[in-house]
Design a protein around this motif. Structure first.
Motif, PDB file in Angstrom:
ATOM      1  N   CYS A 139       4.653  67.723  69.513  1.00 30.70           N
ATOM      2  CA  CYS A 139       5.207  67.161  70.749  1.00 30.70           C
ATOM      3  C   CYS A 139       6.006  68.205  71.519  1.00 30.70           C
ATOM      4  CB  CYS A 139       6.090  65.955  70.423  1.00 30.70           C
ATOM      5  SG  CYS A 139       5.178  64.492  69.904  1.00 30.70           S
ATOM      6  N   LEU A 140       6.773  69.016  70.804  1.00 28.66           N
ATOM      7  CA  LEU A 140       7.542  70.073  71.466  1.00 28.66           C
ATOM      8  C   LEU A 140       6.616  71.052  72.173  1.00 28.66           C
ATOM      9  CD1 LEU A 140      10.164  71.634  72.050  1.00 28.66           C
ATOM     10  CD2 LEU A 140       9.898  72.737  69.815  1.00 28.66           C
ATOM     11  N   LEU A 141       5.522  71.433  71.515  1.00 30.66           N
ATOM     12  CA  LEU A 141       4.572  72.367  72.120  1.00 30.66           C
ATOM     13  C   LEU A 141       3.894  71.752  73.338  1.00 30.66           C
ATOM     14  CD1 LEU A 141       2.921  73.876  68.906  1.00 30.66           C
ATOM     15  CD2 LEU A 141       4.604  74.945  70.403  1.00 30.66           C
ATOM     16  N   LEU A 142       3.508  70.480  73.238  1.00 29.82           N
ATOM     17  CA  LEU A 142       2.839  69.814  74.353  1.00 29.82           C
ATOM     18  C   LEU A 142       3.768  69.675  75.557  1.00 29.82           C
ATOM     19  CD1 LEU A 142       0.856  67.020  72.447  1.00 29.82           C
ATOM     20  CD2 LEU A 142      -0.076  69.051  73.557  1.00 29.82           C
ATOM     21  N   PHE A 143       5.015  69.282  75.302  1.00 29.94           N
ATOM     22  CA  PHE A 143       5.980  69.163  76.396  1.00 29.94           C
ATOM     23  C   PHE A 143       6.279  70.538  76.998  1.00 29.94           C
ATOM     24  CE2 PHE A 143       7.085  64.890  74.823  1.00 29.94           C
ATOM     25  CZ  PHE A 143       7.182  64.231  76.035  1.00 29.94           C
ATOM     26  N   SER A 144       6.334  71.570  76.157  1.00 28.34           N
ATOM     27  CA  SER A 144       6.590  72.922  76.659  1.00 28.34           C
ATOM     28  C   SER A 144       5.448  73.380  77.559  1.00 28.34           C
ATOM     29  CB  SER A 144       6.762  73.891  75.488  1.00 28.34           C
ATOM     30  OG  SER A 144       7.864  73.529  74.683  1.00 28.34           O
ATOM     31  N   PHE A 145       4.208  73.131  77.139  1.00 28.59           N
ATOM     32  CA  PHE A 145       3.058  73.511  77.951  1.00 28.59           C
ATOM     33  C   PHE A 145       3.067  72.766  79.281  1.00 28.59           C
ATOM     34  CE2 PHE A 145       0.621  74.478  73.810  1.00 28.59           C
ATOM     35  CZ  PHE A 145       1.098  75.774  73.815  1.00 28.59           C
ATOM     36  N   ALA A 146       3.368  71.457  79.227  1.00 29.07           N
ATOM     37  CA  ALA A 146       3.397  70.654  80.453  1.00 29.07           C
ATOM     38  C   ALA A 146       4.472  71.169  81.408  1.00 29.07           C
ATOM     39  CB  ALA A 146       3.637  69.186  80.117  1.00 29.07           C
ATOM     40  N   TYR A 176       1.437  58.925  65.896  1.00 27.99           N
ATOM     41  CA  TYR A 176       0.305  58.933  66.828  1.00 27.99           C
ATOM     42  C   TYR A 176       0.752  58.539  68.236  1.00 27.99           C
ATOM     43  CZ  TYR A 176      -2.672  59.390  62.715  1.00 27.99           C
ATOM     44  OH  TYR A 176      -3.271  59.844  61.569  1.00 27.99           O
ATOM     45  N   ILE A 177       1.685  57.605  68.326  1.00 28.97           N
ATOM     46  CA  ILE A 177       2.193  57.201  69.638  1.00 28.97           C
ATOM     47  C   ILE A 177       2.930  58.361  70.302  1.00 28.97           C
ATOM     48  CG2 ILE A 177       3.850  55.698  70.814  1.00 28.97           C
ATOM     49  CD1 ILE A 177       3.187  53.526  68.788  1.00 28.97           C
ATOM     50  N   ALA A 178       3.776  59.051  69.537  1.00 25.02           N
ATOM     51  CA  ALA A 178       4.544  60.180  70.080  1.00 25.02           C
ATOM     52  C   ALA A 178       3.617  61.283  70.575  1.00 25.02           C
ATOM     53  CB  ALA A 178       5.496  60.717  69.018  1.00 25.02           C
ATOM     54  N   ILE A 179       2.610  61.628  69.778  1.00 27.41           N
ATOM     55  CA  ILE A 179       1.661  62.673  70.190  1.00 27.41           C
ATOM     56  C   ILE A 179       0.875  62.222  71.415  1.00 27.41           C
ATOM     57  CG2 ILE A 179      -0.391  63.959  69.494  1.00 27.41           C
ATOM     58  CD1 ILE A 179       0.699  63.948  66.638  1.00 27.41           C
ATOM     59  N   GLY A 180       0.530  60.926  71.466  1.00 25.45           N
ATOM     60  CA  GLY A 180      -0.198  60.400  72.619  1.00 25.45           C
ATOM     61  C   GLY A 180       0.613  60.495  73.901  1.00 25.45           C
ATOM     62  N   VAL A 181       1.914  60.176  73.812  1.00 26.74           N
ATOM     63  CA  VAL A 181       2.790  60.253  74.992  1.00 26.74           C
ATOM     64  C   VAL A 181       2.917  61.702  75.461  1.00 26.74           C
ATOM     65  CG1 VAL A 181       5.154  59.935  75.821  1.00 26.74           C
ATOM     66  CG2 VAL A 181       4.071  58.154  74.436  1.00 26.74           C
ATOM     67  N   ALA A 182       3.130  62.619  74.512  1.00 28.20           N
ATOM     68  CA  ALA A 182       3.258  64.037  74.874  1.00 28.20           C
ATOM     69  C   ALA A 182       1.967  64.567  75.491  1.00 28.20           C
ATOM     70  CB  ALA A 182       3.632  64.856  73.643  1.00 28.20           C
ATOM     71  N   ALA A 208      -0.186  62.790  77.144  1.00 30.58           N
ATOM     72  CA  ALA A 208      -0.289  62.191  78.479  1.00 30.58           C
ATOM     73  C   ALA A 208       0.483  63.013  79.506  1.00 30.58           C
ATOM     74  CB  ALA A 208       0.226  60.750  78.443  1.00 30.58           C
ATOM     75  N   PHE A 209       1.661  63.495  79.140  1.00 35.08           N
ATOM     76  CA  PHE A 209       2.439  64.338  80.053  1.00 35.08           C
ATOM     77  C   PHE A 209       1.678  65.629  80.382  1.00 35.08           C
ATOM     78  CE2 PHE A 209       6.162  61.745  79.011  1.00 35.08           C
ATOM     79  CZ  PHE A 209       6.833  61.742  80.234  1.00 35.08           C
ATOM     80  N   LEU A 210       1.023  66.208  79.368  1.00 35.77           N
ATOM     81  CA  LEU A 210       0.265  67.438  79.604  1.00 35.77           C
ATOM     82  C   LEU A 210      -0.923  67.181  80.529  1.00 35.77           C
ATOM     83  CD1 LEU A 210      -0.125  70.436  78.975  1.00 35.77           C
ATOM     84  CD2 LEU A 210      -1.435  69.768  76.950  1.00 35.77           C
ATOM     85  N   VAL A 211      -1.606  66.057  80.325  1.00 36.06           N
ATOM     86  CA  VAL A 211      -2.739  65.698  81.183  1.00 36.06           C
ATOM     87  C   VAL A 211      -2.269  65.484  82.622  1.00 36.06           C
ATOM     88  CG1 VAL A 211      -4.480  63.931  81.644  1.00 36.06           C
ATOM     89  CG2 VAL A 211      -4.092  64.715  79.306  1.00 36.06           C
ATOM     90  N   VAL A 212      -1.131  64.807  82.787  1.00 38.30           N
ATOM     91  CA  VAL A 212      -0.582  64.574  84.130  1.00 38.30           C
ATOM     92  C   VAL A 212      -0.247  65.908  84.800  1.00 38.30           C
ATOM     93  CG1 VAL A 212       1.381  63.616  85.406  1.00 38.30           C
ATOM     94  CG2 VAL A 212       0.278  62.267  83.624  1.00 38.30           C
ATOM     95  N   ALA A 213       0.262  66.861  84.021  1.00 40.34           N
ATOM     96  CA  ALA A 213       0.580  68.180  84.583  1.00 40.34           C
ATOM     97  C   ALA A 213      -0.676  68.849  85.134  1.00 40.34           C
ATOM     98  CB  ALA A 213       1.226  69.059  83.512  1.00 40.34           C
ATOM     99  N   PHE A 214      -1.796  68.760  84.395  1.00 40.72           N
ATOM    100  CA  PHE A 214      -3.061  69.310  84.888  1.00 40.72           C
ATOM    101  C   PHE A 214      -3.533  68.591  86.147  1.00 40.72           C
ATOM    102  CE2 PHE A 214      -3.662  71.143  80.575  1.00 40.72           C
ATOM    103  CZ  PHE A 214      -4.033  72.424  80.960  1.00 40.72           C
TER     104      PHE A 214
END
Length: 276
Positions: free
Chosen positions: A26-33, A247-253, A255-261
């Protein structure tokens, strides 16, 4: 825990129930976003979400206050440096120039530059709560298991875990040695000249280095006696299987990355331009 120490803080919260691997992902996904986009709207949402998650973790601000103050000072100096070396970067990016007031020489404060630097600060602030939360809500052993789970060798993962585990101990040794030296009359306060204070600090650093080396030798001997590193793989006592919350936490993170794209596609680039 002292305000000047940063380490694992045990709490009864949904964040602590997540596995170390989940928190790392989650930290990596939020960082990328956060790093991908300069869209002010999305960065503000990530920042609010990060603060909410920090609140959910039940970690008190006083436990990380020292680190937060240090980060704020860094952000202030970073903004000053950006303006000094590139005072019209915002003008180039947004294609407009709205002067507010002139300073000295070639430096003029513009709305576009302020907005650009605001977005840079927002990028840092949006991910800092998540990074701090990961550090204080993840046990070092669990963190090592997480690194090994995503492909890092268990030797490297264990080295990182040991480093994180002993950061509070090194900080504690520093304070103990500092108090002992002050009791002997070595003054390191602002009353002394800077050159004298720097010289006095060596009276702390040398004993701290030697005590750290002794700790390293003790740990190395203990690991050798337990035949650490003989096998290619190892099991982890702190490793836990994924559950529904993970799984919910990873899914939320994600989703933020997808929204960033998606926002990058909509904006035609990384930057959101409100001046058009």
């Amino acid at each position: 825990m002292s305000q000047t120490m940063l380490g694992y803080i045990k709490q009864d919260s949904p964040i602590h129930y997540l596995t170390g691997a989940t928190k790392l992902i989650c930290l990596l996904l939020f960082s990328f976003a956060s790093m991908l986009t300069y869209d002010t709207r999305l960065l503000a949402i990530i920042l609010i979400f990060s603060i909410v998650m920090f609140k959910v973790s039940k970690i008190q601000f006083k436990d990380v206050a020292f680190v937060v103050y240090f980060i704020l000072v860094f952000l202030l100096l970073n903004n000053i440096a950006i303006f000094l070396f590139s005072p019209y970067e915002g003008v180039k990016i947004y294609g407009m120039r709205t002067d507010l007031f002139k300073l000295v020489g070639p430096y003029t404060v513009t709305v576009e530059q302020l907005f650009y630097q605001f977005n840079i600060t927002l990028k840092y602030l949006s991910i800092i709560p998540m990074a701090l939360l990961f550090m204080v809500a993840t046990h070092p052993s669990e963190f090592a298991a997480s690194l090994n789970r995503i492909g890092v060798s268990y030797k490297g993962a264990y080295a990182v875990a040991i480093a994180l585990r002993y950061i509070p101990d090194v900080q504690r040794d520093y304070h103990d040695i500092a108090f002992a030296q002050q009791a002997r009359g070595i003054d390191m306060s602002k009353k002394e000249k800077l050159s004298k204070r720097i010289k006095n600090i060596t009276a702390i650093l040398l004993p701290l280095i030697f005590s750290s080396l002794d700790r390293i030798e003790t740990i190395s001997c203990a690991m050798e006696l337990r035949a650490f590193g003989n096998n290619k793989k190892r099991t982890w006592y702190s490793a836990r299987p994924f559950k529904k919350g993970d799984y919910i936490a990873i899914g939320v993170a994600t989703a933020f990355l997808v929204v960033a794209f998606l926002m990058m596609i909509k904006n035609g680039g990384r930057f959101y331009n409100p001046f058009l």
